[in-house]
Write a protein that holds these residues in place. Structure first.
Motif, PDB file in Angstrom:
ATOM      1  N   ILE A 160       0.858  -1.194   0.000  1.00 22.53           N
ATOM      2  CA  ILE A 160       0.000   0.000   0.000  1.00 22.53           C
ATOM      3  C   ILE A 160       0.891   1.240   0.000  1.00 22.53           C
ATOM      4  O   ILE A 160       1.821   1.348   0.797  1.00 22.53           O
ATOM      5  CB  ILE A 160      -0.924   0.005   1.235  1.00 22.53           C
ATOM      6  CG1 ILE A 160      -1.916  -1.148   1.132  1.00 22.53           C
ATOM      7  CG2 ILE A 160      -1.652   1.325   1.374  1.00 22.53           C
ATOM      8  CD1 ILE A 160      -2.898  -1.212   2.278  1.00 22.53           C
ATOM      9  N   PRO A 161       0.632   2.210  -0.888  1.00 25.22           N
ATOM     10  CA  PRO A 161       1.453   3.437  -0.895  1.00 25.22           C
ATOM     11  C   PRO A 161       1.256   4.244   0.378  1.00 25.22           C
ATOM     12  O   PRO A 161       0.303   4.025   1.139  1.00 25.22           O
ATOM     13  CB  PRO A 161       0.939   4.201  -2.125  1.00 25.22           C
ATOM     14  CG  PRO A 161      -0.428   3.658  -2.382  1.00 25.22           C
ATOM     15  CD  PRO A 161      -0.399   2.222  -1.941  1.00 25.22           C
ATOM     16  N   LYS A 162       2.154   5.205   0.603  1.00 28.68           N
ATOM     17  CA  LYS A 162       2.125   5.999   1.826  1.00 28.68           C
ATOM     18  C   LYS A 162       0.791   6.702   2.030  1.00 28.68           C
ATOM     19  O   LYS A 162       0.291   6.809   3.151  1.00 28.68           O
ATOM     20  CB  LYS A 162       3.251   7.035   1.801  1.00 28.68           C
ATOM     21  CG  LYS A 162       3.324   7.928   3.033  1.00 28.68           C
ATOM     22  CD  LYS A 162       4.493   8.877   2.962  1.00 28.68           C
ATOM     23  CE  LYS A 162       4.326   9.912   1.875  1.00 28.68           C
ATOM     24  NZ  LYS A 162       5.375  10.955   1.911  1.00 28.68           N
ATOM     25  N   GLU A 163       0.202   7.168   0.927  1.00 29.88           N
ATOM     26  CA  GLU A 163      -1.044   7.911   1.055  1.00 29.88           C
ATOM     27  C   GLU A 163      -2.265   7.002   1.190  1.00 29.88           C
ATOM     28  O   GLU A 163      -3.393   7.475   1.355  1.00 29.88           O
ATOM     29  CB  GLU A 163      -1.246   8.835  -0.141  1.00 29.88           C
ATOM     30  CG  GLU A 163      -1.381   8.140  -1.484  1.00 29.88           C
ATOM     31  CD  GLU A 163      -0.048   7.862  -2.147  1.00 29.88           C
ATOM     32  OE1 GLU A 163      -0.051   7.546  -3.344  1.00 29.88           O
ATOM     33  OE2 GLU A 163       0.999   7.945  -1.464  1.00 29.88           O
ATOM     34  N   GLY A 164      -2.071   5.677   1.152  1.00 28.93           N
ATOM     35  CA  GLY A 164      -3.168   4.744   1.333  1.00 28.93           C
ATOM     36  C   GLY A 164      -3.832   4.362   0.018  1.00 28.93           C
ATOM     37  O   GLY A 164      -3.479   4.852  -1.056  1.00 28.93           O
ATOM     38  N   LEU A 165      -4.813   3.434   0.114  1.00 31.77           N
ATOM     39  CA  LEU A 165      -5.560   2.973  -1.053  1.00 31.77           C
ATOM     40  C   LEU A 165      -7.037   3.313  -0.882  1.00 31.77           C
ATOM     41  O   LEU A 165      -7.593   3.158   0.212  1.00 31.77           O
ATOM     42  CB  LEU A 165      -5.431   1.451  -1.217  1.00 31.77           C
ATOM     43  CG  LEU A 165      -4.143   0.885  -1.807  1.00 31.77           C
ATOM     44  CD1 LEU A 165      -4.228  -0.637  -1.822  1.00 31.77           C
ATOM     45  CD2 LEU A 165      -3.910   1.413  -3.211  1.00 31.77           C
ATOM     46  N   PRO A 166      -7.716   3.769  -1.934  1.00 27.91           N
ATOM     47  CA  PRO A 166      -9.174   3.929  -1.861  1.00 27.91           C
ATOM     48  C   PRO A 166      -9.816   2.599  -1.486  1.00 27.91           C
ATOM     49  O   PRO A 166      -9.338   1.525  -1.888  1.00 27.91           O
ATOM     50  CB  PRO A 166      -9.564   4.370  -3.273  1.00 27.91           C
ATOM     51  CG  PRO A 166      -8.298   4.940  -3.855  1.00 27.91           C
ATOM     52  CD  PRO A 166      -7.169   4.156  -3.243  1.00 27.91           C
TER      53      PRO A 166
ATOM     54  N   ILE B 112      -0.885  13.337   5.578  1.00 31.73           N
ATOM     55  CA  ILE B 112      -0.269  12.376   4.653  1.00 31.73           C
ATOM     56  C   ILE B 112       1.130  12.808   4.228  1.00 31.73           C
ATOM     57  O   ILE B 112       1.702  12.238   3.286  1.00 31.73           O
ATOM     58  CB  ILE B 112      -1.157  12.178   3.402  1.00 31.73           C
ATOM     59  CG1 ILE B 112      -1.358  13.507   2.661  1.00 31.73           C
ATOM     60  CG2 ILE B 112      -2.490  11.569   3.769  1.00 31.73           C
ATOM     61  CD1 ILE B 112      -2.085  13.364   1.332  1.00 31.73           C
ATOM     62  N   GLY B 113       1.699  13.806   4.910  1.00 30.17           N
ATOM     63  CA  GLY B 113       3.029  14.272   4.545  1.00 30.17           C
ATOM     64  C   GLY B 113       3.041  15.044   3.246  1.00 30.17           C
ATOM     65  O   GLY B 113       4.059  15.077   2.552  1.00 30.17           O
ATOM     66  N   GLY B 114       1.909  15.681   2.906  1.00 30.40           N
ATOM     67  CA  GLY B 114       1.816  16.456   1.679  1.00 30.40           C
ATOM     68  C   GLY B 114       2.454  17.827   1.820  1.00 30.40           C
ATOM     69  O   GLY B 114       2.978  18.206   2.874  1.00 30.40           O
ATOM     70  N   PHE B 115       2.376  18.607   0.750  1.00 26.65           N
ATOM     71  CA  PHE B 115       3.045  19.905   0.702  1.00 26.65           C
ATOM     72  C   PHE B 115       2.077  21.044   1.011  1.00 26.65           C
ATOM     73  O   PHE B 115       0.862  20.897   0.895  1.00 26.65           O
ATOM     74  CB  PHE B 115       3.650  20.133  -0.694  1.00 26.65           C
ATOM     75  CG  PHE B 115       4.673  19.109  -1.088  1.00 26.65           C
ATOM     76  CD1 PHE B 115       5.991  19.229  -0.672  1.00 26.65           C
ATOM     77  CD2 PHE B 115       4.324  18.016  -1.871  1.00 26.65           C
ATOM     78  CE1 PHE B 115       6.941  18.293  -1.034  1.00 26.65           C
ATOM     79  CE2 PHE B 115       5.259  17.068  -2.230  1.00 26.65           C
ATOM     80  CZ  PHE B 115       6.575  17.209  -1.813  1.00 26.65           C
ATOM     81  N   ARG B 116       2.662  22.174   1.380  1.00 23.65           N
ATOM     82  CA  ARG B 116       1.875  23.412   1.506  1.00 23.65           C
ATOM     83  C   ARG B 116       1.707  23.983   0.106  1.00 23.65           C
ATOM     84  O   ARG B 116       2.681  24.325  -0.556  1.00 23.65           O
ATOM     85  CB  ARG B 116       2.591  24.406   2.429  1.00 23.65           C
ATOM     86  CG  ARG B 116       1.909  25.767   2.524  1.00 23.65           C
ATOM     87  CD  ARG B 116       2.551  26.616   3.622  1.00 23.65           C
ATOM     88  NE  ARG B 116       3.966  26.850   3.385  1.00 23.65           N
ATOM     89  CZ  ARG B 116       4.462  27.898   2.740  1.00 23.65           C
ATOM     90  NH1 ARG B 116       3.649  28.828   2.243  1.00 23.65           N
ATOM     91  NH2 ARG B 116       5.765  28.032   2.570  1.00 23.65           N
ATOM     92  N   ASP B 117       0.464  24.117  -0.327  1.00 21.20           N
ATOM     93  CA  ASP B 117       0.189  24.601  -1.679  1.00 21.20           C
ATOM     94  C   ASP B 117      -0.001  26.111  -1.736  1.00 21.20           C
ATOM     95  O   ASP B 117       0.068  26.700  -2.807  1.00 21.20           O
ATOM     96  CB  ASP B 117      -1.055  23.917  -2.251  1.00 21.20           C
ATOM     97  CG  ASP B 117      -0.815  22.437  -2.542  1.00 21.20           C
ATOM     98  OD1 ASP B 117       0.317  22.096  -2.896  1.00 21.20           O
ATOM     99  OD2 ASP B 117      -1.752  21.637  -2.394  1.00 21.20           O
ATOM    100  N   ASP B 118      -0.280  26.753  -0.596  1.00 25.36           N
ATOM    101  CA  ASP B 118      -0.433  28.209  -0.556  1.00 25.36           C
ATOM    102  C   ASP B 118       0.924  28.894  -0.661  1.00 25.36           C
ATOM    103  O   ASP B 118       1.976  28.295  -0.411  1.00 25.36           O
ATOM    104  CB  ASP B 118      -1.095  28.646   0.748  1.00 25.36           C
ATOM    105  CG  ASP B 118      -2.606  28.461   0.725  1.00 25.36           C
ATOM    106  OD1 ASP B 118      -3.114  27.819  -0.200  1.00 25.36           O
ATOM    107  OD2 ASP B 118      -3.272  28.961   1.651  1.00 25.36           O
ATOM    108  N   ASP B 119       0.884  30.202  -0.987  1.00 22.39           N
ATOM    109  CA  ASP B 119       2.098  31.007  -0.978  1.00 22.39           C
ATOM    110  C   ASP B 119       1.717  32.463  -0.767  1.00 22.39           C
ATOM    111  O   ASP B 119       0.533  32.827  -0.793  1.00 22.39           O
ATOM    112  CB  ASP B 119       2.888  30.838  -2.276  1.00 22.39           C
ATOM    113  CG  ASP B 119       4.390  30.775  -2.026  1.00 22.39           C
ATOM    114  OD1 ASP B 119       4.923  31.748  -1.451  1.00 22.39           O
ATOM    115  OD2 ASP B 119       5.020  29.764  -2.382  1.00 22.39           O
ATOM    116  N   MET B 120       2.737  33.316  -0.581  1.00 18.34           N
ATOM    117  CA  MET B 120       2.478  34.743  -0.364  1.00 18.34           C
ATOM    118  C   MET B 120       3.717  35.547  -0.730  1.00 18.34           C
ATOM    119  O   MET B 120       4.832  35.012  -0.820  1.00 18.34           O
ATOM    120  CB  MET B 120       2.098  35.012   1.098  1.00 18.34           C
ATOM    121  CG  MET B 120       3.174  34.653   2.097  1.00 18.34           C
ATOM    122  SD  MET B 120       2.651  34.998   3.801  1.00 18.34           S
ATOM    123  CE  MET B 120       4.036  34.309   4.710  1.00 18.34           C
TER     124      MET B 120
END
Length: 592
Positions: free
Chosen positions: A10-16, A322-330
């Motif tokens: 199973i990948p880190k982000e899981g399976l549906p 899930i160890g994802g990234f910050r998508d916002d910026d400024m």
């Protein structure tokens, strides 16, 4: 099959869930308590809080590497159902009130369990109950019976939880000794009586139930015979307190009657304490080796000039889990030679694989273009047009000239940002939608008479607002910017955003205000939970309330860096169903 099964594939982000069932379907039947009870407990905690969970559909469920359904991720998707599955699992809609909503949720969950058991959606099932379906033969019969009643709307989550944790079989008594021994008289054991579920950290009170048919009468004393869950205490015929530990508990009590002739009554009280949903969230570091990595949080300030500028950006819980990234910026800038401020926030779409880079390019390119126009005193034509219009705001010709100059400034900045994204997409063999991002930019300029000129350009959701301007002056500087369907967002990377002159001009607003307490630019990670409707978003009192809350957070800070750090910390506020990235820039006159 062992309950210690390893899911290394199973990948880190899981399976549906549907994908997981295709590979490990039998595991649920082999050990339903392990794989389903955490989900049941989570749903119970939401209902116990008086809320409906919604979105309990196979497409919203993800199975983690531990083999359990990821309840924290499910919590982040509340209110965002998979539309294709709604008619199947909510055939009569989500319900019109709290009680009806929870009933429909339970029925929908029964449908999901039907899908797990039979590998078929409930809409395709025949009219026979699950108890007659061969696919359910390996499941505990008491569990199958409860699921059947859930589908009919006559069973509760508490019953389902109890069915997943059946009472242990009674121990076999040892053979009687050859020589009879006189045993002391004992009271017959009572079956466990279930108390309402509690939740860690929330006040709890429940009366002690007395079984029908008992003659204990008025109770003089409640004696606790076993350990009581941490944070709770026993009072007069009631359990109360603030639970500190989740779990399933049995509390043994003895009721001593007031009348001397009545016998004491022993009871076993079953109590489930659900975890606080917030405690289920993980906070995993993002991959710093990624070529577009940026810190999971950011705080910055601008010193100098007549305004205090503080900005903060924080990765949302749904990404952190899930160890994802910050998508916002400024981005923020002060040009002392011309007395202009430029403030920009951007929100990368979480569904786009390079959105974190898209927001970064949008902020950096817009700031770079504006700097080239406004940073040098020799390029002050915009300042002259502002002064001319501010001196005679009823002069339509002056307003038209200023509007044309802002159209050129903001329009070229937006086009350059899009071109930068397109160039990056070509280099990565990607497409523009992989970099989807919104953008909001505000320009501030002090006038000689003490007033302020404020101009704003926006594409997508989020908002910019002036706080504390006198009546008759604007508050909300941006407009809700959705797509053709409800819930859609327009992005900088969409052609229609900059397709015509009217489309660009419609995104620009400019005003002169005599005074103000502050200016706020926010992405939708803040505007959505704090302003539940477009009407609320346009309410100056709602913005004033948010401003006072933020001001209380940053006021104790001794400098801008401390204020930015305090703002980052404040952004972690909990709001059920809202776990997106959060970014905010505030500007306020010194001393305000």
């Amino acid at each position: 099959m062992s309950s210690e099964h390893s899911f290394t594939s199973i990948p880190k982000e899981g399976l549906p869930l549907p994908v997981f069932l295709g590979k490990f379907h039998q595991l649920f039947a082999d050990d339903p308590k392990r794989y389903l009870k955490p989900l049941v407990d989570y749903l119970s905690s939401v209902h116990d809080a008086g809320e409906g969970h919604g979105s309990i559909l196979p497409g919203c469920l993800v199975v983690s590497r531990s083999g359990e359904i990821d309840t924290a991720l499910l919590n982040s998707r509340r209110g965002h159902p998979e539309k294709a599955e709604l008619p199947i699992y909510y055939p009569h809609g989500p319900g019109s009130g709290p009680d009806e909503t929870r009933l429909r949720d339970v029925q929908a969950f029964g449908g999901v369990l039907h899908f797990i058991i039979t590998d078929q959606p409930p809409a395709r099932r025949d009219r026979r109950p699950l108890s007659g379906n061969p696919a359910s033969s390996s499941w505990p019969p008491e569990f199958i019976a409860v699921v059947d009643r859930m589908l009919d709307g006559t069973a509760t989550l508490a019953e389902l939880s109890a069915a997943l944790s059946p009472a242990p079989l009674p121990e076999v008594a040892p053979p009687a000794p050859e020589i009879p021994v006189q045993a002391p008289p004992s009271r017959p054991e009572q079956p466990a009586l279930r108390l309402p579920n509690g939740m860690v950290g929330r006040d709890y009170t429940a009366a002690i139930p007395v079984p029908d048919g008992t003659n204990v009468g008025p109770v003089a004393k409640v004696e606790v015979l076993s350990k009581i869950p941490s944070g709770l205490e026993m009072g007069e015929m009631a359990v109360s307190g603030t639970p500190a530990t989740p779990g399933d508990f049995e509390i043994q009590v003895r009721l001593h009657p007031s009348a001397a002739i009545a016998e004491p009554l022993d009871l076993v009280l079953a109590l489930t304490i659900n975890p606080d949903p917030r405690s289920l969230w993980k906070n995993l570091d993002s991959d710093c080796s990624d070529p577009f990595w940026k810190p999971d949080s950011d705080g910055k300030c601008l010193s100098g000039g007549p305004l205090e500028i503080v900005g903060a950006s924080l990765r949302g819980r749904s990404h952190a889990h899930i160890g994802g990234f910050r998508d916002d910026d400024m981005a923020m800038a002060w040009y002392p030679e011309t007395s202009w401020y430029s403030l920009t926030v951007a929100d990368g779409a979480g569904s786009s694989r390079y959105s974190r880079r898209g927001s970064q390019l949008a902020c950096g390119t817009v700031e770079s273009h504006i700097s080239g126009v406004l940073a040098k005193s020799s390029e002050s034509s915009l300042g002259n047009l502002v002064s001319e219009w501010a001196a005679a705001q009823e002069d339509l010709a002056a307003k038209s000239k200023l509007g044309a100059a802002l159209y050129k400034l903001f329009g070229q900045a937006a086009f350059e940002a899009r071109n930068a994204i397109d160039t990056e997409a070509v280099a990565l063999k990607a497409v523009g939608r992989d970099f989807h991002t919104t953008v909001i930019t505000s320009l501030l300029h002090p006038l000689d008479d003490g007033r302020w000129f404020i101009a704003t350009f926006s594409i997508g959701d989020g908002a910019a607002a002036v706080i504390g301007a006198p009546n008759g002056n604007p508050c909300l500087l941006t407009r809700p910017d959705g797509g053709e369907f409800a819930g859609q967002t327009v992005f900088l990377t969409m052609k229609e955003a900059l397709a015509t002159t009217e489309a660009i001009m419609g995104r620009i607003s400019f005003h002169v205000v005599p005074e103000f307490k502050g200016l706020l630019l926010v992405t939708d990670g803040i505007s959505d939970p704090r302003f539940e409707s477009d009407l609320r978003l346009a309410d100056p009192a709602a913005w004033e309330s948010l401003w006072e809350e933020i001001l209380a957070v940053i006021s104790p800070s001794e400098n801008g860096d401390e204020a930015a750090a305090a703002l980052v910390e404040w952004m972690a506020f909990h709001s059920p169903g809202h776990h997106d990235d959060r970014t905010l820039i505030l500007a306020k006159p010194h001393g305000k």
